[in-house]
Design an enzyme around this catalytic site. Structure first.
Site, PDB file in Angstrom:
ATOM      1  N   GLU A 142       0.873  -1.146  -0.075  1.00 56.06           N
ATOM      2  CA  GLU A 142      -0.117   0.038   0.011  1.00 56.06           C
ATOM      3  C   GLU A 142       0.956   1.012  -0.215  1.00 56.06           C
ATOM      4  O   GLU A 142       0.354   2.226  -0.719  1.00 56.06           O
ATOM      5  CB  GLU A 142      -0.844  -0.057   1.348  1.00 56.06           C
ATOM      6  CG  GLU A 142      -2.067  -0.979   1.106  1.00 56.06           C
ATOM      7  CD  GLU A 142      -1.786  -2.392   1.439  1.00 56.06           C
ATOM      8  OE1 GLU A 142      -2.610  -3.194   1.065  1.00 56.06           O
ATOM      9  OE2 GLU A 142      -0.522  -2.720   1.978  1.00 56.06           O
ATOM     10  N   PHE A 190      -9.143  -2.342   0.053  1.00 56.77           N
ATOM     11  CA  PHE A 190     -10.181  -2.070   0.975  1.00 56.77           C
ATOM     12  C   PHE A 190      -9.611  -0.764   2.080  1.00 56.77           C
ATOM     13  O   PHE A 190      -8.365  -0.792   2.232  1.00 56.77           O
ATOM     14  CB  PHE A 190     -10.301  -3.213   1.860  1.00 56.77           C
ATOM     15  CG  PHE A 190     -10.905  -4.288   1.291  1.00 56.77           C
ATOM     16  CD1 PHE A 190     -12.400  -4.563   1.311  1.00 56.77           C
ATOM     17  CD2 PHE A 190     -10.103  -5.383   0.696  1.00 56.77           C
ATOM     18  CE1 PHE A 190     -13.074  -5.597   0.791  1.00 56.77           C
ATOM     19  CE2 PHE A 190     -11.094  -6.388   0.153  1.00 56.77           C
ATOM     20  CZ  PHE A 190     -12.083  -6.630  -0.026  1.00 56.77           C
ATOM     21  N   ALA A 191     -10.590  -0.010   2.449  1.00 56.25           N
ATOM     22  CA  ALA A 191     -10.067   1.145   3.147  1.00 56.25           C
ATOM     23  C   ALA A 191      -9.437   0.708   4.335  1.00 56.25           C
ATOM     24  O   ALA A 191      -8.695   1.401   4.834  1.00 56.25           O
ATOM     25  CB  ALA A 191     -11.604   1.804   3.386  1.00 56.25           C
ATOM     26  N   ASP A 192      -9.867  -0.543   4.900  1.00 60.60           N
ATOM     27  CA  ASP A 192      -9.154  -1.053   6.404  1.00 60.60           C
ATOM     28  C   ASP A 192      -7.702  -1.189   6.136  1.00 60.60           C
ATOM     29  O   ASP A 192      -6.938  -1.294   7.057  1.00 60.60           O
ATOM     30  CB  ASP A 192      -9.776  -2.189   6.518  1.00 60.60           C
ATOM     31  CG  ASP A 192     -11.320  -2.181   6.760  1.00 60.60           C
ATOM     32  OD1 ASP A 192     -11.839  -1.997   7.831  1.00 60.60           O
ATOM     33  OD2 ASP A 192     -12.178  -2.090   5.631  1.00 60.60           O
ATOM     34  N   TYR A 193      -7.158  -1.291   4.871  1.00 62.81           N
ATOM     35  CA  TYR A 193      -5.977  -1.574   4.462  1.00 62.81           C
ATOM     36  C   TYR A 193      -4.821  -0.297   4.059  1.00 62.81           C
ATOM     37  O   TYR A 193      -3.961  -0.456   3.500  1.00 62.81           O
ATOM     38  CB  TYR A 193      -5.876  -2.743   3.459  1.00 62.81           C
ATOM     39  CG  TYR A 193      -6.404  -3.921   4.008  1.00 62.81           C
ATOM     40  CD1 TYR A 193      -5.986  -4.409   5.325  1.00 62.81           C
ATOM     41  CD2 TYR A 193      -7.157  -4.690   3.345  1.00 62.81           C
ATOM     42  CE1 TYR A 193      -6.569  -5.454   5.871  1.00 62.81           C
ATOM     43  CE2 TYR A 193      -7.842  -5.877   3.846  1.00 62.81           C
ATOM     44  CZ  TYR A 193      -7.241  -6.490   5.310  1.00 62.81           C
ATOM     45  OH  TYR A 193      -8.009  -7.370   5.682  1.00 62.81           O
ATOM     46  N   ILE A 194      -5.668   0.923   4.063  1.00 66.35           N
ATOM     47  CA  ILE A 194      -4.946   1.975   3.673  1.00 66.35           C
ATOM     48  C   ILE A 194      -3.725   2.368   4.502  1.00 66.35           C
ATOM     49  O   ILE A 194      -2.713   3.069   4.244  1.00 66.35           O
ATOM     50  CB  ILE A 194      -5.942   3.082   3.402  1.00 66.35           C
ATOM     51  CG1 ILE A 194      -5.283   4.143   2.452  1.00 66.35           C
ATOM     52  CG2 ILE A 194      -6.460   3.677   4.820  1.00 66.35           C
ATOM     53  CD1 ILE A 194      -6.080   5.129   1.992  1.00 66.35           C
ATOM     54  N   HIS A 254     -12.686  -5.529   6.574  1.00 66.16           N
ATOM     55  CA  HIS A 254     -13.334  -5.225   5.331  1.00 66.16           C
ATOM     56  C   HIS A 254     -14.467  -4.284   5.326  1.00 66.16           C
ATOM     57  O   HIS A 254     -15.198  -4.269   4.270  1.00 66.16           O
ATOM     58  CB  HIS A 254     -13.466  -6.350   4.519  1.00 66.16           C
ATOM     59  CG  HIS A 254     -12.420  -7.336   4.200  1.00 66.16           C
ATOM     60  ND1 HIS A 254     -11.878  -8.108   5.445  1.00 66.16           N
ATOM     61  CD2 HIS A 254     -11.452  -7.468   3.199  1.00 66.16           C
ATOM     62  CE1 HIS A 254     -10.882  -8.982   4.912  1.00 66.16           C
ATOM     63  NE2 HIS A 254     -10.618  -8.408   3.639  1.00 66.16           N
TER      64      HIS A 254
END
Length: 664
Positions: free
Chosen positions: A385, A408-412, A454
């Site tokens: 990322e 996924f936003a959770d992995y930004i 997620h």
């Protein structure tokens, strides 16, 4: 220069600075090999490299003293943090202080150059390369590993120069690492490596000539590990005498200036000629210092210029609902927007995890793009990322226009460092020389029991990062128009795309499917949209309210409003930064009650911040407190569908909250 700063410490240490004492030989050798068509990413100790490419001591001193005419930042950033776009010089984009972080944008520059070469877009016969300079301590940063991985994976034209003085601040190499940069780089298959004694100018010059020639010819990465001595302070605020002890005397034996003197004397120069050179240098530096001290300070009234570069997209254009148009899903509107962009702009590309030809994105949001435009323009990245986000800074600097995706936003979160340190500050700190055109797509929100990793919402965190724009469409037409505007915006734009709206499968979201706008349709960022109006008689009676929301909140509000016929206006913000304060003001003044609705946990959120601002600015217009509602204040969205439902707002809960507001 270093001695002058020490002699005038009371003046020069007003602002923290580092100097290149002990590193001069390797840095000057590197600077002399850079061509005007190359790109460079120096680090904060590389003042000798800057002098070698042709900058004057006076120019560097203007930055040292944070003066108006500092050529890099106009007094906004530290000494040695360069940002140069000048004819006849290598291009040097914004350089931050974060250790090792420049490796990703620099590799992104090389990636952009390789892409342009593959597409026949590189004009002229010159073959530019990128120089990325770092200290050895930076090599332990994980983001450097991401950069190295992509450099060898894509075979990029970049030279990594690692200057190893065996010190970080007070920690030594033995404390920080099990291997040096040369040994570490062996783990990256395809990375050429070489060691050099960086305190010897002749050896450094010859070594770097070979390394530069290799990168220019082979279009592949090289790492040069140069040993040198730190003869100055770590910074003006962290003094060498505090902790270096006998190490200073040991390292002084490798003073590159003394070594060069001995080599020159051995090759025919005289003590007299070298003395004359030294005296000329002393005189030049003293004159430059006096001139810099007396030069003007920045205009304080200009302190807030260049937060963003101006965009050419200032009005809505194109046809939003063509007569012969067909309704499309949000995911297809996004796909078609990107497809049209790639068709019109050969300098544009699209990359991220799993967006390539085999899958076309986990939500099929990139389906068919790789097959149509090829693997050089639409491709998968490793799970990196930080590289996905940070590389766009380098891409932008070389003229490539990237569209990227975080799966996924959770992995930004691994990419936030690059977003904050490299992308968000570049335009402001370079006074507009290096805005970063970067469109970052981020699927977001709770949908279909996605669970704790997620389903998250991240907009409040993003909105605390100044210098980026945040877009959040709620329907297919807005998706397409905002996607185009985000691409043409010369600034970093994060586009949040709700997974639950992609296919209109969530009950109550069928209206997110809309007639697809034509290829010319575009919506300027920062323009909200009233998607439902209250009846005028209800407004006159003071019985109406406005719900301000975005994303999934729009559909909760629409469903809930059916219980309050004619009394509810819904304002879709569409863009969270810049925010359409004029539309908010109009709606607040029109209605006596305001409801701010979000999917995020409410505590300390963007929604609460917005409500506070509305309360402050429009207190006299309100007949009730500004109502706020969002998800429960929990650290994650639970997996079980019923537990998720308990956490999320939902139409029924919103209906109950609106009733409380209207009854106030």
């Amino acid at each position: 220069m270093s001695e002058t700063y020490e002699q005038n410490r009371e003046v020069c240490s007003k602002y923290v600075h580092s100097t290149s004492r002990g590193h001069e030989a390797i840095q000057i050798a590197a600077g002399l090999h850079l061509k005007s068509y190359d790109f460079a990413s120096p680090y904060y100790r590389d003042e000798s490299m800057l002098l070698a490419i042709g900058l004057e001591p006076y120019e560097l001193m203007l930055q040292l003293l944070a003066k108006r005419d500092d050529p890099f930042s106009g007094g906004r950033t530290y000494y040695g943090h360069s940002a140069l776009k000048r004819k006849g010089f290598p291009i040097i984009p914004h350089q931050s202080s974060a250790t090792g972080m420049q490796a990703i944008p620099a590799t992104g520059m090389a990636h952009g150059i390789a892409f342009m070469e593959s597409q026949g877009l590189l004009k002229g016969k010159n073959k530019p390369v990128v120089l990325c300079s770092m200290g050895d301590g930076a090599i332990t940063e994980g983001e450097v590993a991401e950069a190295f991985q992509m450099a060898v994976l894509k075979k990029l034209p970049i030279l990594y120069l690692v200057q190893d003085n065996d010190w970080a601040i007070s920690a030594t190499g033995k404390e920080m690492r099990a291997m040096d940069a040369y040994e570490y780089a062996a783990g990256f298959k395809g990375m050429e490596r070489v060691r050099v004694e960086g305190s010897d100018f002749v050896k450094s010059y010859d070594c770097l000539k070979t390394a530069f020639d290799f990168v220019r010819e082979k279009r592949a990465p090289v790492l040069v590990h140069a040993t040198c001595s730190l003869l100055g302070h770590h910074t003006s605020g962290v003094r060498k005498e505090w902790y270096r002890g006998d190490n200073l005397k040991l390292q002084e034996k490798n003073d590159p200036i003394h070594k060069l003197e001995q080599q020159l004397l051995a090759n025919g120069e005289t003590v007299k000629s070298l003395s004359a050179i030294r005296m000329n240098a002393i005189e030049k530096v003293l004159d430059a210092y006096k001139k810099a001290v007396s030069s003007p300070d920045p205009d304080v009234n200009d302190f807030n210029s260049h937060e963003f570069a101006p965009t050419s997209i200032t009005r809505e254009s194109g046809i939003r609902a063509p007569r012969d148009g067909e309704k499309v899903l949000m995911v297809d509107a996004a796909l078609h927007a990107v497809e049209e962009i790639l068709e019109q702009h050969p300098e544009a590309l699209f990359y991220g995890q799993d967006v390539g030809g085999r899958l076309g994105g986990v939500f099929r949001e990139a389906a068919t793009l790789a097959q149509k435009f090829g693997g050089d323009r639409v491709f998968n990245t490793p799970i990196q990322e930080a590289y996905i986000i940070g590389s766009t800074a380098g891409m932008s600097a070389v003229g490539v226009k990237p569209i990227v995706e975080i799966q996924f936003a959770d992995y930004i979160w691994p990419g936030i460092n690059q977003l904050v340190e490299e992308l968000s500050k570049s335009c402001y700190l370079t006074k507009g020389k290096f805005p970063i055109q970067s469109l970052i797509r981020v699927p977001i929100g709770a949908y279909g029991s996605g669970g704790p990793y997620h389903s998250g919402s991240i907009e409040s965190t993003l909105l605390n990062i100044r210098g980026i724009k945040v877009v959040y469409p709620s329907n297919a037409a807005d998706m397409k128009g905002l996607m185009k505007a985000s691409f043409y915006d010369p600034n970093p734009v994060v586009m949040l795309e709700h997974k639950g709206l992609y296919w209109s499968k969530v009950p109550g979201t069928l209206d997110s499917k809309m007639i697809e706008p034509d290829a010319e349709y575009i919506i300027p960022l920062g323009k909200a949209n009233v998607i439902q109006r209250a009846e005028e008689n209800q407004v006159r009676l003071g019985a109406s309210a406005v719900v301000i929301s975005y994303g999934m909140g729009i559909y909760w509000a629409r469903e809930a409003s059916k219980s309050f016929e004619g009394r509810i206006e819904i304002l879709d913000l569409r863009t969270l930064n810049p925010i359409d304060w004029e539309s908010i003001e109009n709606s607040v003044k029109k209605h006596s009650r305001v409801f701010v609705l979000t999917e995020e946990p409410l505590l300390n959120s963007f929604a609460e911040s917005l409500a506070g601002r509305i309360s402050k600015d429009f207190f006299s217009y309100l007949d009730a407190p500004v109502w706020t509602f969002g998800a429960a204040n929990l650290p994650a969205v639970p997996l079980n569908a019923e537990l998720e439902k308990m956490m999320m707002p939902g139409a029924e809960k919103v209906r109950s909250e609106i009733d409380k507001l209207l009854s106030y």
